[in-house]
Design a protein around this motif. Structure first.
Motif, mmCIF file in Angstrom:
data_model
loop_
_atom_site.group_PDB
_atom_site.id
_atom_site.type_symbol
_atom_site.label_atom_id
_atom_site.label_comp_id
_atom_site.label_asym_id
_atom_site.label_seq_id
_atom_site.Cartn_x
_atom_site.Cartn_y
_atom_site.Cartn_z
ATOM 1 N N LEU A 1 0.812 -1.224 0.000
ATOM 2 C CA LEU A 1 0.000 0.000 0.000
ATOM 3 C C LEU A 1 0.842 1.269 0.000
ATOM 4 N N LEU A 2 2.159 1.115 0.152
ATOM 5 C CA LEU A 2 3.041 2.284 0.267
ATOM 6 C C LEU A 2 3.917 2.416 -0.979
ATOM 7 N N PRO A 3 4.522 3.579 -1.199
ATOM 8 C CA PRO A 3 5.520 3.708 -2.263
ATOM 9 C C PRO A 3 6.652 2.709 -1.993
ATOM 10 N N PRO A 4 7.380 2.267 -3.040
ATOM 11 C CA PRO A 4 8.350 1.171 -2.921
ATOM 12 C C PRO A 4 9.304 1.258 -1.731
ATOM 13 N N SER B 1 -4.405 -9.487 5.023
ATOM 14 C CA SER B 1 -3.257 -8.654 5.409
ATOM 15 C C SER B 1 -3.453 -7.234 4.901
ATOM 16 N N MET B 2 -3.915 -7.109 3.652
ATOM 17 C CA MET B 2 -4.060 -5.777 3.073
ATOM 18 C C MET B 2 -5.203 -5.010 3.737
ATOM 19 N N ARG B 3 -6.242 -5.732 4.125
ATOM 20 C CA ARG B 3 -7.363 -5.070 4.785
ATOM 21 C C ARG B 3 -6.933 -4.472 6.131
ATOM 22 N N ALA C 1 -6.440 -0.479 7.326
ATOM 23 C CA ALA C 1 -7.044 0.076 8.543
ATOM 24 C C ALA C 1 -5.994 0.778 9.398
ATOM 25 N N ALA C 2 -4.817 0.177 9.514
ATOM 26 C CA ALA C 2 -3.768 0.772 10.341
ATOM 27 C C ALA C 2 -3.283 2.081 9.730
ATOM 28 N N LEU C 3 -3.101 2.089 8.390
ATOM 29 C CA LEU C 3 -2.633 3.306 7.730
ATOM 30 C C LEU C 3 -3.689 4.409 7.804
ATOM 31 N N ALA C 4 -4.957 4.016 7.666
ATOM 32 C CA ALA C 4 -6.032 5.012 7.748
ATOM 33 C C ALA C 4 -6.067 5.637 9.145
ATOM 34 N N LEU C 5 -5.913 4.806 10.162
ATOM 35 C CA LEU C 5 -5.906 5.318 11.536
ATOM 36 C C LEU C 5 -4.739 6.291 11.727
ATOM 37 N N ALA C 6 -3.599 5.940 11.169
ATOM 38 C CA ALA C 6 -2.421 6.810 11.288
ATOM 39 C C ALA C 6 -2.676 8.152 10.616
#
Lengths: 317, 317
Positions: free
Chosen positions: B23-26, B298-300, B304-309
């Motif tokens: 989900l992140l840049p490389p 895993s991606m789900r 969620a963790a990235l959205a919370l951040a």
């Protein structure tokens, strides 16, 4: 014969000794093995000649090829390709376990002769297998272009292609015979020089101080099996090395290299015409087909060597 | 998010991070990995958590199992049985190549963080994988009977059966964070604590002097994914360890262990009733199914963790 001691290199020696072992009482055979070819690969201590002796005497080597373990695979080696550009030395997966065990044991401070004995026992070998020395001796091949190559680099990586000027046994002068080596020579009723390459397999052993002298003082007969037949080396780069020192590629050339050591020699039937020359040098001769690519042939040549030794003992050499 | 730094143990962490990486840049992800579980087997330096991170981020681990290499075999291990009575630690043939390379590189004097980077590169991993320290730190499990077991002995050999009294991170006080670790924490826009066992995976990292302090000084939000769901550890022996220190087997217990560090927590939907308690401690909460036995899950959870951040960053935490 209750006590037979052989000096040995790799496959040529192992082919003779697997036959000899079958003809003697279980614990009669002691093999003093060249360690000049030993090398580190991937951080592991690899002792090709010790392992070839062990695997063959255990009946675990592929009978035709004569080295490595039957049914081995190369899964680890293929995975190592990810990390190392060159993976020219073949390490089988099953074989690798031996190197892992040896490397760990040596790092823990155990001497090579003890580690070797434990490996042999683990493979069910009853013969005694001794490294020539617990100290490192490294065979370097000096090419005619003046390069000095570690033996495996010359033999495996470059496939013995470089013309050889001479060999160096680095570390030999500071080495001592491994415990048991001199006694095995002294107490032997027969000393055997199998058809190993004298330059790369036997001379490193003779270069360890004390071993050549013990052989000269021997009372038992010393019998060699010729690694040359019909004008060619049975295997490996021996022919070029003999030519490099101006020796004929024949049992005569071999006898010259082993000057003063041989009482008897088993040579190939194709070399029958050389018999008188050898006998003039005081070397008793038996003629036979010296190829040993099957167990049957190994036993035939072994029988011939043992018979020659018994004759020489009977004659009171 | 251009710079995300996670502290990580083994499979639990790897399951989250394989999702995060997608989900992140490389090059956005840096993983600081526990090395307290490292052990020597057969003379090889094995770093289970570093390899689990590498193999999962490379997509080379079996997705369901989450450790080791897909399609691996155990030829060498079976052959080692000839030499070693106990072969309780599973070493795959392909995996073994990694250990051989690492062991040789470490023996040659290269520091672990460089060797780790080279292994990651060889597997095509673009994320940065850092050991917590180049120095050895060894996690010992003290059982209620008073034995002190090296972690792998406790975890693999005895299958986490012994009741645990406490853990020791031997060598931690003398260790220094590996080069890059403190910077990765300082420069992060998000700090992640994946669902690793806090006792055996995260606390050894926090025990390396300097790391906990750097986390306390952080400006970026720190988000944890709970390794406990519905009153049980998602995997491994965490439940018993929480009970041993008198903490509830719930996200509340985890939050206590990470006291003062958490800004947000992703917890299992079954634990929804605990949300108010966590929020009272100043911890923002996202509810989700925290199981991650497939890449999709895993991606789900990662999302969620990235959205919370991002929410926490927006709120100016």
């Amino acid at each position: 014969l209750e006590r037979v001691t052989a000096l040995a290199g790799g496959v040529g020696a192992a082919r003779l000794l697997r036959g000899v072992a079958r003809l003697l009482p279980p614990r009669a055979l002691t093999v003093v093995v060249n360690t000049g070819d030993d090398e580190e690969f991937y951080g592991l201590r690899v002792c090709p000649d010790l392992d070839t002796a062990t695997y063959n005497l255990a009946g675990a080597a592929p009978p035709e090829r004569g080295w490595g373990l039957a049914g081995d695979s190369h899964r680890v080696l293929s995975a190592l390709g990810r990390f190392y550009r060159e993976a020219w030395f073949q390490l089988g997966d099953l074989d690798l376990a031996t190197h892992l065990f040896r490397t760990q044991a040596l790092r823990a401070g155990r001497p090579l002769h003890r580690v070797t004995a434990q490996i042999a026992r683990s493979f069910g070998v009853v013969a005694t297998i001794l490294p020539m020395s617990d100290q490192r001796v490294r065979t370097f091949v000096e090419t005619r272009r003046g390069e000095r190559l570690p033996f495996q680099e010359y033999f495996v990586h470059r496939r013995s292609r470089d013309p050889v000027r001479r060999l160096h046994y680095r570390g030999a002068r500071a080495a001592r015979p491994a415990p048991g080596v001199l006694t095995a020579i002294r107490r032997a009723e027969l000393l055997l020089l199998p058809p190993s390459n004298p330059f790369t397999s036997i001379r490193p052993i003779l270069a360890v101080p004390g071993i050549r002298g013990e052989l000269r003082r021997r009372r038992a007969p010393l019998v060699a099996v010729s690694p040359v037949a019909g004008g060619r080396a049975v295997r490996g780069p021996l022919g070029g090395m003999l030519r490099a020192v101006g020796a004929p590629v024949s049992p005569i050339g071999i006898a010259r290299l082993y000057r003063g050591l041989l009482d008897g020699m088993v040579i190939d039937s194709r070399d029958a015409r050389l018999r008188p020359q050898l006998e003039r040098r005081g070397i008793a001769v038996t003629l036979i087909d010296v190829e040993m690519d099957t167990m049957e042939k190994s036993m035939r040549v072994a029988r011939a060597a043992l018979a020659l030794a018994r004759e020489l003992r009977g004659a009171g050499t």
